[in-house]
Design a protein around this motif. Structure first.
Motif, PDB file in Angstrom:
ATOM      1  N   LYS A  41      55.030   0.545   8.821  1.00 17.71           N
ATOM      2  CA  LYS A  41      55.493  -0.785   8.417  1.00 17.71           C
ATOM      3  C   LYS A  41      54.373  -1.595   7.745  1.00 17.71           C
ATOM      4  CE  LYS A  41      58.851  -1.186  12.206  1.00 17.71           C
ATOM      5  NZ  LYS A  41      59.215  -1.970  13.407  1.00 17.71           N
ATOM      6  N   ILE A  42      53.111  -1.124   7.964  1.00 17.94           N
ATOM      7  CA  ILE A  42      51.957  -1.872   7.470  1.00 17.94           C
ATOM      8  C   ILE A  42      51.233  -1.144   6.339  1.00 17.94           C
ATOM      9  CG2 ILE A  42      49.756  -2.943   8.117  1.00 17.94           C
ATOM     10  CD1 ILE A  42      50.730  -2.949  10.994  1.00 17.94           C
ATOM     11  N   VAL A  43      51.055   0.161   6.533  1.00 17.83           N
ATOM     12  CA  VAL A  43      50.212   0.889   5.586  1.00 17.83           C
ATOM     13  C   VAL A  43      50.866   2.209   5.209  1.00 17.83           C
ATOM     14  CG1 VAL A  43      48.839   1.977   7.415  1.00 17.83           C
ATOM     15  CG2 VAL A  43      47.866   1.735   5.128  1.00 17.83           C
ATOM     16  N   ASP A  44      50.815   2.523   3.936  1.00 19.72           N
ATOM     17  CA  ASP A  44      51.308   3.795   3.418  1.00 19.72           C
ATOM     18  C   ASP A  44      50.268   4.886   3.710  1.00 19.72           C
ATOM     19  OD1 ASP A  44      53.277   5.165   1.332  1.00 19.72           O
ATOM     20  OD2 ASP A  44      51.234   5.739   0.797  1.00 19.72           O
ATOM     21  N   ALA A  45      50.718   6.035   4.200  1.00 19.19           N
ATOM     22  CA  ALA A  45      49.788   7.103   4.580  1.00 19.19           C
ATOM     23  C   ALA A  45      48.946   7.565   3.397  1.00 19.19           C
ATOM     24  CB  ALA A  45      50.561   8.285   5.174  1.00 19.19           C
ATOM     25  N   ASP A  95      55.868  -9.836  -3.611  1.00 16.19           N
ATOM     26  CA  ASP A  95      55.502  -8.983  -2.480  1.00 16.19           C
ATOM     27  C   ASP A  95      55.089  -9.837  -1.287  1.00 16.19           C
ATOM     28  OD1 ASP A  95      55.937  -6.722  -3.980  1.00 16.19           O
ATOM     29  OD2 ASP A  95      53.819  -6.429  -4.508  1.00 16.19           O
ATOM     30  N   GLU A  96      55.523  -9.453  -0.096  1.00 18.36           N
ATOM     31  CA  GLU A  96      55.091 -10.151   1.107  1.00 18.36           C
ATOM     32  C   GLU A  96      53.602  -9.913   1.313  1.00 18.36           C
ATOM     33  OE1 GLU A  96      56.425 -10.532   5.780  1.00 18.36           O
ATOM     34  OE2 GLU A  96      56.413  -8.546   4.846  1.00 18.36           O
ATOM     35  N   PRO A  97      52.772 -10.942   1.456  1.00 16.67           N
ATOM     36  CA  PRO A  97      51.341 -10.751   1.661  1.00 16.67           C
ATOM     37  C   PRO A  97      51.067  -9.883   2.885  1.00 16.67           C
ATOM     38  CG  PRO A  97      51.826 -13.050   1.185  1.00 16.67           C
ATOM     39  CD  PRO A  97      53.144 -12.369   1.394  1.00 16.67           C
ATOM     40  N   ALA A  98      50.052  -9.029   2.782  1.00 14.51           N
ATOM     41  CA  ALA A  98      49.704  -8.153   3.896  1.00 14.51           C
ATOM     42  C   ALA A  98      49.300  -8.951   5.122  1.00 14.51           C
ATOM     43  CB  ALA A  98      48.565  -7.222   3.477  1.00 14.51           C
ATOM     44  N   SER A  99      48.662 -10.120   4.916  1.00 20.17           N
ATOM     45  CA  SER A  99      48.235 -10.935   6.056  1.00 20.17           C
ATOM     46  C   SER A  99      49.425 -11.421   6.876  1.00 20.17           C
ATOM     47  CB  SER A  99      47.411 -12.125   5.569  1.00 20.17           C
ATOM     48  OG  SER A  99      48.177 -12.902   4.651  1.00 20.17           O
ATOM     49  N   GLY A 101      35.891   6.147  17.702  1.00 17.70           N
ATOM     50  CA  GLY A 101      35.629   4.717  17.848  1.00 17.70           C
ATOM     51  C   GLY A 101      35.131   4.102  16.550  1.00 17.70           C
ATOM     52  N   ASN A 102      34.217   4.812  15.865  1.00 15.50           N
ATOM     53  CA  ASN A 102      33.741   4.339  14.561  1.00 15.50           C
ATOM     54  C   ASN A 102      34.898   4.212  13.583  1.00 15.50           C
ATOM     55  OD1 ASN A 102      30.829   6.475  14.863  1.00 15.50           O
ATOM     56  ND2 ASN A 102      30.992   4.299  15.340  1.00 15.50           N
ATOM     57  N   LEU A 103      35.739   5.240  13.569  1.00 18.14           N
ATOM     58  CA  LEU A 103      36.852   5.281  12.628  1.00 18.14           C
ATOM     59  C   LEU A 103      37.806   4.112  12.878  1.00 18.14           C
ATOM     60  CD1 LEU A 103      37.628   7.186  10.318  1.00 18.14           C
ATOM     61  CD2 LEU A 103      38.964   8.529  11.954  1.00 18.14           C
ATOM     62  N   ALA A 104      38.049   3.820  14.159  1.00 18.88           N
ATOM     63  CA  ALA A 104      38.966   2.728  14.511  1.00 18.88           C
ATOM     64  C   ALA A 104      38.467   1.382  14.022  1.00 18.88           C
ATOM     65  CB  ALA A 104      39.176   2.701  16.022  1.00 18.88           C
ATOM     66  N   GLU A 105      37.133   1.253  13.864  1.00 15.92           N
ATOM     67  CA  GLU A 105      36.549  -0.019  13.451  1.00 15.92           C
ATOM     68  C   GLU A 105      36.430  -0.163  11.930  1.00 15.92           C
ATOM     69  OE1 GLU A 105      32.868  -0.192  15.518  1.00 15.92           O
ATOM     70  OE2 GLU A 105      33.795  -0.494  17.491  1.00 15.92           O
ATOM     71  N   PHE A 106      36.754   0.886  11.165  1.00 15.26           N
ATOM     72  CA  PHE A 106      36.702   0.770   9.705  1.00 15.26           C
ATOM     73  C   PHE A 106      37.633  -0.350   9.251  1.00 15.26           C
ATOM     74  CE2 PHE A 106      35.270   5.225   8.064  1.00 15.26           C
ATOM     75  CZ  PHE A 106      34.108   5.122   8.802  1.00 15.26           C
ATOM     76  N   GLU A 107      37.136  -1.212   8.381  1.00 15.16           N
ATOM     77  CA  GLU A 107      37.951  -2.290   7.829  1.00 15.16           C
ATOM     78  C   GLU A 107      38.556  -1.822   6.505  1.00 15.16           C
ATOM     79  OE1 GLU A 107      35.544  -5.755   7.502  1.00 15.16           O
ATOM     80  OE2 GLU A 107      35.413  -6.053   9.680  1.00 15.16           O
ATOM     81  N   VAL A 108      39.871  -1.820   6.441  1.00 14.30           N
ATOM     82  CA  VAL A 108      40.590  -1.293   5.273  1.00 14.30           C
ATOM     83  C   VAL A 108      41.089  -2.452   4.418  1.00 14.30           C
ATOM     84  CG1 VAL A 108      42.526   0.150   4.519  1.00 14.30           C
ATOM     85  CG2 VAL A 108      41.333   0.670   6.679  1.00 14.30           C
ATOM     86  N   PRO A 109      40.805  -2.453   3.105  1.00 13.00           N
ATOM     87  CA  PRO A 109      41.377  -3.484   2.228  1.00 13.00           C
ATOM     88  C   PRO A 109      42.883  -3.252   2.124  1.00 13.00           C
ATOM     89  CG  PRO A 109      40.261  -1.802   0.936  1.00 13.00           C
ATOM     90  CD  PRO A 109      39.996  -1.478   2.359  1.00 13.00           C
ATOM     91  N   LEU A 110      43.668  -4.213   2.599  1.00 13.27           N
ATOM     92  CA  LEU A 110      45.099  -3.980   2.732  1.00 13.27           C
ATOM     93  C   LEU A 110      45.894  -4.813   1.730  1.00 13.27           C
ATOM     94  CD1 LEU A 110      46.701  -2.177   4.674  1.00 13.27           C
ATOM     95  CD2 LEU A 110      47.166  -4.218   6.046  1.00 13.27           C
ATOM     96  N   ALA A 111      46.599  -4.120   0.863  1.00 14.47           N
ATOM     97  CA  ALA A 111      47.494  -4.773  -0.091  1.00 14.47           C
ATOM     98  C   ALA A 111      48.903  -4.833   0.513  1.00 14.47           C
ATOM     99  CB  ALA A 111      47.513  -3.980  -1.393  1.00 14.47           C
ATOM    100  N   PRO A 112      49.789  -5.638  -0.056  1.00  9.92           N
ATOM    101  CA  PRO A 112      51.191  -5.596   0.382  1.00  9.92           C
ATOM    102  C   PRO A 112      51.729  -4.166   0.242  1.00  9.92           C
ATOM    103  CG  PRO A 112      50.818  -7.479  -1.032  1.00  9.92           C
ATOM    104  CD  PRO A 112      49.565  -6.662  -1.095  1.00  9.92           C
TER     105      PRO A 112
END
Length: 485
Positions: free
Chosen positions: A98-102, A452-456, A133-144
């Protein structure tokens, strides 16, 4: 990533029992260039083992796999419904659809920015690891979400074009080599100077052969052994144009010199040291002084075997494709000597040196060298000095040799230029995909849609839904799987 993914885990930590066939079991080497290389799978497990390994979490279409140990930093979105399992070195990511395309997430994980983050957190000595744990903390730039899909579609279109360009460039070396061989064949059939011969009257190749014989006799005492002998007779007549002759290489030489083989240090010599060249110094069409070994005992050196600029060197031993490789030594600055496997040809006249060089590299020259080479193994062949002397050489007049070499070397130079250009373009394409990904995740690849609905906004709604649902129940321990294979 922990916010946009339902689960971040890894593969089995136990060694399963492998079978001769069955369900694929992936290792890191099966994840290449953003794809699962199913045809490269070499490990399989039974259905029962698969069921036990995937009881905790089962990989399925829409998941993302990420190499996290050793060769870390490669991601792939699962786009296949076949069952499979994988080793613990591969992270298993279940994105919240619902949030991110694979595909969007996998592309980002393969981007320069994600690689930079992975390099920053990877730890270990023998095998560096990006922890879950490192992977979980990666910050992903998220578009709609709709924009993510447009970005993936655009990336795929551009990457497909770059892949096709790479595939086209990959065929060039073979095509270039074929063209090079066809030009060499044409040169020694006389095709390059057919018009020249039609316009030129009175070439006296027989007179020039007599002149070469006189030069050979004059230089023989300096390099030959004993009284000057008659050249070996031609055993392999070649079809040549009218006005050409066929002679043996022996008729053009006054001597063949070789060096000695003795123990050396396996490194190129420094400026104040001496070296003995390796076969590879003459293998690839240009003399390479760095393909040499350092002499530790100068008493073993033969001064007569020292290499000089302008020497014609010939490899008497190598694989069937490379035996007989030859070069004319150009500028170099090391003190180098012949080995026993590299010969130096002493010509009666330097006028024919370049002619012989190109002929020995031509299809006909290679045919004769390979036919006269001996050896029980295809991996190492040898051609003796007597066989070398018996090679048949087509010989036009001195004037026609000059005309042919002018055309031949001009065309070969153009081929080398094309080869360099192809290599440069291949190098640019190697970084193009990364440039595409970098641009995509800077928001520069596709236009944004204000509808597009903003990702935020989407993220806030998902967080609220999770808070209302409460914490997820804890799962039990992983089932044990019998080891083996």
């Amino acid at each position: 990533m922990s916010t946009i993914c339902d689960k971040i885990t890894d593969g089995t930590h136990q060694s399963p029992k492998f079978e001769a066939d069955g369900i694929p079991f992936l290792v890191i080497s099966n994840i290449i260039r953003g794809k699962i290389e199913w045809q490269a799978v070499k490990k399989w497990i039974s259905h029962d083992t698969y069921a036990a390994l995937t009881a905790r979490v089962r990989p399925e279409r829409g998941d993302v796999l990420y190499s996290a140990v050793g060769s870390y930093g490669t991601a792939v979105a699962v786009d296949d419904d076949r069952p499979f399992a994988f080793q613990r070195h591969i992270a298993h990511i279940k994105p919240n659809s619902k949030i991110v395309d694979a595909e969007f997430l996998a592309r980002w994980l393969n981007s320069p920015e994600a690689r930079k983050r992975a390099d920053a957190v990877a730890r270990g000595v023998a095998q560096k690891t990006v922890t879950l744990g490192n992977l979980a903390e990666f910050e992903v730039p998220l578009a709609p979400l709709p924009e993510q899909r447009r970005i993936v579609e655009k990336i795929e279109a551009l990457v497909t074009r770059s892949r096709r360009a790479r595939e086209a460039l990959d065929t060039l070396p073979t095509l270039i080599d074929r063209y090079r061989q066809s030009i060499l064949a044409a040169a020694f059939r006389g095709d390059l100077t057919a018009d020249w011969r039609a316009e030129t009257i009175g070439t006296d190749v027989e007179g020039e052969l007599r002149h070469l014989a006189e030069k050979r006799s004059a230089r023989w005492p300096e390099f030959g052994r004993g009284p000057c002998r008659a050249p070996l007779a031609v055993e392999d007549p070649l079809p040549v144009p009218s006005g050409w002759a066929v002679t043996t290489l022996d008729a053009l030489l006054v001597g063949i010199q070789s060096g000695k083989n003795f123990r050396c240090e396996e490194r190129p010599p420094a400026d104040d040291e001496a070296g003995v060249i390796k076969i590879s110094a003459v293998t690839w069409g240009k003399f390479d002084q760095d393909e040499s070994k350092t002499v530790t005992d100068r008493a073993l050196l033969d001064p007569d075997a020292r290499i000089a600029e302008g020497d014609f060197l010939f490899s008497r031993a190598n694989t069937i494709e490379l035996v007989g490789a030859c070069v004319i030594v150009d500028e170099f600055n090391k003190e180098l000597y012949l080995t026993d496997k590299v010969l130096r040809f002493i010509f009666a006249s330097d006028d024919v040196k370049r002619w012989v060089l190109w002929f020995l590299r031509s299809p006909e020259g290679r045919r004769q060298i390979e036919a006269r080479s001996s050896g029980n193994q295809m991996s190492m062949r040898n051609i003796g000095q007597d066989s070398i002397r018996r090679l048949s050489i087509p010989l036009p007049s001195k004037a026609e040799i000059a005309a042919i070499l002018a055309v031949l070397e001009r065309r070969l130079a153009a081929i080398e230029s094309l080869k360099r250009m192809a290599g440069e373009q291949r190098g640019r394409l190697a970084t193009l995909d990364q440039s595409i990904l970098a641009k995509a995740f800077r928001g520069e690849l596709v236009p944004q849609d204000p509808n597009d609905e903003p990702a935020s906004v989407l993220l806030e709604r998902i967080r609220a839904e999770r808070a209302a649902a409460g914490p997820a129940p804890r799962r039990g321990r992983r089932p044990k799987v019998g080891g083996g294979g």
